[in-house]
Design an enzyme around this catalytic site. Structure first.
Site, mmCIF file in Angstrom:
data_model
loop_
_atom_site.group_PDB
_atom_site.id
_atom_site.type_symbol
_atom_site.label_atom_id
_atom_site.label_comp_id
_atom_site.label_asym_id
_atom_site.label_seq_id
_atom_site.Cartn_x
_atom_site.Cartn_y
_atom_site.Cartn_z
ATOM 1 N N PHE A 47 0.732 -1.093 -0.044
ATOM 2 C CA PHE A 47 -0.054 0.163 0.133
ATOM 3 C C PHE A 47 0.759 1.382 -0.093
ATOM 4 O O PHE A 47 1.024 2.033 -1.075
ATOM 5 C CB PHE A 47 -0.909 -0.123 1.362
ATOM 6 C CG PHE A 47 -1.652 1.027 1.676
ATOM 7 C CD1 PHE A 47 -2.342 2.155 0.518
ATOM 8 C CD2 PHE A 47 -1.556 1.553 2.697
ATOM 9 C CE1 PHE A 47 -2.722 2.971 1.046
ATOM 10 C CE2 PHE A 47 -2.085 3.063 3.388
ATOM 11 C CZ PHE A 47 -2.723 3.525 2.343
ATOM 12 N N ASN B 101 8.776 -9.097 -2.323
ATOM 13 C CA ASN B 101 8.685 -10.704 -2.696
ATOM 14 C C ASN B 101 7.130 -11.086 -2.796
ATOM 15 O O ASN B 101 6.912 -12.155 -2.883
ATOM 16 C CB ASN B 101 9.457 -11.373 -1.565
ATOM 17 C CG ASN B 101 8.668 -11.530 -0.110
ATOM 18 O OD1 ASN B 101 7.850 -10.522 0.029
ATOM 19 N ND2 ASN B 101 8.967 -12.197 0.878
ATOM 20 N N SER C 92 7.454 -5.105 4.997
ATOM 21 C CA SER C 92 7.050 -5.566 6.292
ATOM 22 C C SER C 92 5.634 -6.008 6.300
ATOM 23 O O SER C 92 4.863 -5.059 5.705
ATOM 24 C CB SER C 92 7.222 -4.696 7.562
ATOM 25 O OG SER C 92 6.819 -5.319 8.729
ATOM 26 N N LYS D 59 11.774 -11.746 11.035
ATOM 27 C CA LYS D 59 13.023 -11.658 10.034
ATOM 28 C C LYS D 59 13.113 -10.396 9.135
ATOM 29 O O LYS D 59 14.272 -10.084 9.065
ATOM 30 C CB LYS D 59 12.832 -12.874 9.177
ATOM 31 C CG LYS D 59 13.282 -14.207 10.036
ATOM 32 C CD LYS D 59 13.065 -15.403 9.091
ATOM 33 C CE LYS D 59 13.961 -15.626 8.174
ATOM 34 N NZ LYS D 59 13.767 -16.833 7.254
ATOM 35 N N ASN E 175 20.275 -6.264 6.133
ATOM 36 C CA ASN E 175 20.691 -6.355 4.724
ATOM 37 C C ASN E 175 20.503 -4.904 4.271
ATOM 38 O O ASN E 175 21.557 -4.652 3.094
ATOM 39 C CB ASN E 175 19.866 -7.119 3.960
ATOM 40 C CG ASN E 175 20.295 -8.778 4.469
ATOM 41 O OD1 ASN E 175 21.140 -8.847 4.755
ATOM 42 N ND2 ASN E 175 19.335 -9.644 4.283
ATOM 43 N N TYR F 32 5.404 -8.070 15.721
ATOM 44 C CA TYR F 32 5.523 -6.850 14.886
ATOM 45 C C TYR F 32 5.980 -5.696 15.820
ATOM 46 O O TYR F 32 7.004 -5.001 15.467
ATOM 47 C CB TYR F 32 3.955 -6.478 14.393
ATOM 48 C CG TYR F 32 4.004 -5.347 13.542
ATOM 49 C CD1 TYR F 32 4.691 -5.407 12.419
ATOM 50 C CD2 TYR F 32 3.367 -4.122 13.906
ATOM 51 C CE1 TYR F 32 4.590 -4.107 11.475
ATOM 52 C CE2 TYR F 32 3.015 -3.032 12.958
ATOM 53 C CZ TYR F 32 3.857 -3.190 11.882
ATOM 54 O OH TYR F 32 3.666 -1.883 10.881
ATOM 55 N N LYS G 45 9.707 -3.939 15.029
ATOM 56 C CA LYS G 45 9.969 -2.482 14.659
ATOM 57 C C LYS G 45 10.997 -1.748 15.701
ATOM 58 O O LYS G 45 11.738 -0.818 15.160
ATOM 59 C CB LYS G 45 8.821 -1.902 14.727
ATOM 60 C CG LYS G 45 7.796 -2.076 13.448
ATOM 61 C CD LYS G 45 8.212 -1.910 12.048
ATOM 62 C CE LYS G 45 7.593 -2.061 10.676
ATOM 63 N NZ LYS G 45 8.322 -1.693 9.511
ATOM 64 N N THR H 43 -2.698 4.831 8.465
ATOM 65 C CA THR H 43 -2.884 5.642 7.303
ATOM 66 C C THR H 43 -3.843 4.916 6.431
ATOM 67 O O THR H 43 -3.821 3.431 6.557
ATOM 68 C CB THR H 43 -1.434 5.439 6.429
ATOM 69 O OG1 THR H 43 -0.366 6.190 7.543
ATOM 70 C CG2 THR H 43 -1.364 6.365 5.504
#
Length: 329
Positions: free
Chosen positions: A13, A34, A77, A93, A101, A147, A151, A177
């Site tokens: 989104f 992905n 995420s 992950k 990364n 979650y 974060k 949002t």
């Protein structure tokens, strides 16, 4: 040649709207996703654009992007309760390995990186409204912890790279949002209510409906993120709309907006669901000269028309993504 930006979570989104924003500003955009929760249809309109390139890639695996990169926006995420409760390990992950990364790539390329954090780092807050210097009230072992803690770790790792490696980093804390391209059945308040109204179902309110949320229209959110990226401020900044209302009042607004005669039905409140959510945006006003411009009435009309024009198949289908393979490790 213009500047190049990599946007992870590009088919999601917010990620897709950020791709549009940077293309419109003359950037070369590399989108990466992905497609676990993203939808390729959100960015299909960009495929013919010479300044857009798409990589189908999981950021928890090594990231290779040839050539110059000036900026990275890490938005990969799961972001809805349905998603991160179904794929908790992948959620952890992408916040840890994925962020590592992306930060490593930024260091290699000498790029400035903006990390998408969330108001969920405040948990079920004991301070209201929530300012950036509040440390939060989060259960590490609760179902939402996958979650919230992903974060929180993401923010810590980002600041470590900034302090230890001198990396140019930015952190945005995103509050609720909404707008076009949200997934209709992803469990978040606005698409859930609109979907139920369009299907002729009663609106499900969890708990007594007196818990509060503050909704920011996507164009305002994207503008705040854009300004933060090009600011010189490295600590977290709340971007959201402080116009707070109860879920019960919002459900009544949806019934009025859609012109339906549904009733509100009350269901059990999920564990650790925050009772209050309102951003203190003083920092964004002072540092970025930003505050939301789009009223909820205006934004909701646009959002409702988007959902109303979805195909009947999209409207009636339930979430059917197969998440099983993403929880094996």
């Amino acid at each position: 040649m213009g500047k190049t930006v990599l946007i992870t979570g590009a088919a999601g989104f917010l990620g897709s709207h950020l791709c549009d924003k940077f293309i419109s500003e003359g950037f070369r955009v590399i989108g990466m996703d992905n497609l676990i929760t993203g939808d390729i249809r959100n960015i299909e309109h960009l495929f013919k654009n010479k300044d857009f390139e798409f990589y189908n890639h999981d950021v928890t695996k090594f990231i290779h992007v040839p050539g110059k990169l000036d900026y990275i926006l890490h938005f990969a995420s799961p972001a809805s309760p349905i998603d991160y409760l179904k794929i908790p390990i992948q959620t952890l992950k992408v916040g840890s390995l994925g962020t590592h990364n992306c930060l490593g790539l930024a260091k290699e390329k000498g790029a400035r990186i903006l990390i998408a954090s969330t108001s969920e780092i405040y948990g079920d807050p004991l301070v209201h409204p929530q300012s950036e210097d509040y440390y939060g009230n989060v259960s590490t072992i609760g179902p939402r912890g996958v979650y919230d803690e992903a974060k929180r770790f993401q923010e810590s790792l980002t600041m470590a790279y900034h302090r230890f490696h001198g990396l140019e980093t930015r952190i945005v804390r995103i509050f609720n949002t909404y707008g076009p391209r949200m997934r209709l059945n992803d469990g978040r308040v606005i698409p859930a209510f609109i979907g139920q109204a369009l299907r002729g179902e009663h609106l499900s309110v969890f708990g007594d409906g007196l818990q509060t949320r503050s909704f920011c229209y996507v164009d305002d959110q994207v503008e705040g993120i854009y300004r933060l990226l090009f600011s010189e401020y490295v600590e977290p900044v709340n971007i959201g709309n402080p116009d707070e209302l109860t879920i019960k009042d919002f459900a009544e607004e949806i019934i009025k907006l859609t012109g339906t005669n549904q009733k509100i039905v009350y269901r059990e409140l999920p564990k650790d669901d925050p009772l209050q959510r309102q951003p203190d945006i003083t920092r964004a006003k002072e540092i970025l000269g930003w505050e939301p411009k789009v009223s909820r009435e205006e934004g909701m009309k646009i959002t409702y028309n988007y959902f109303k024009n979805l195909s009947k198949e999209d409207l009636l289908k339930k979430e059917h993504k197969d998440f099983s393979k993403h929880n094996r490790k």
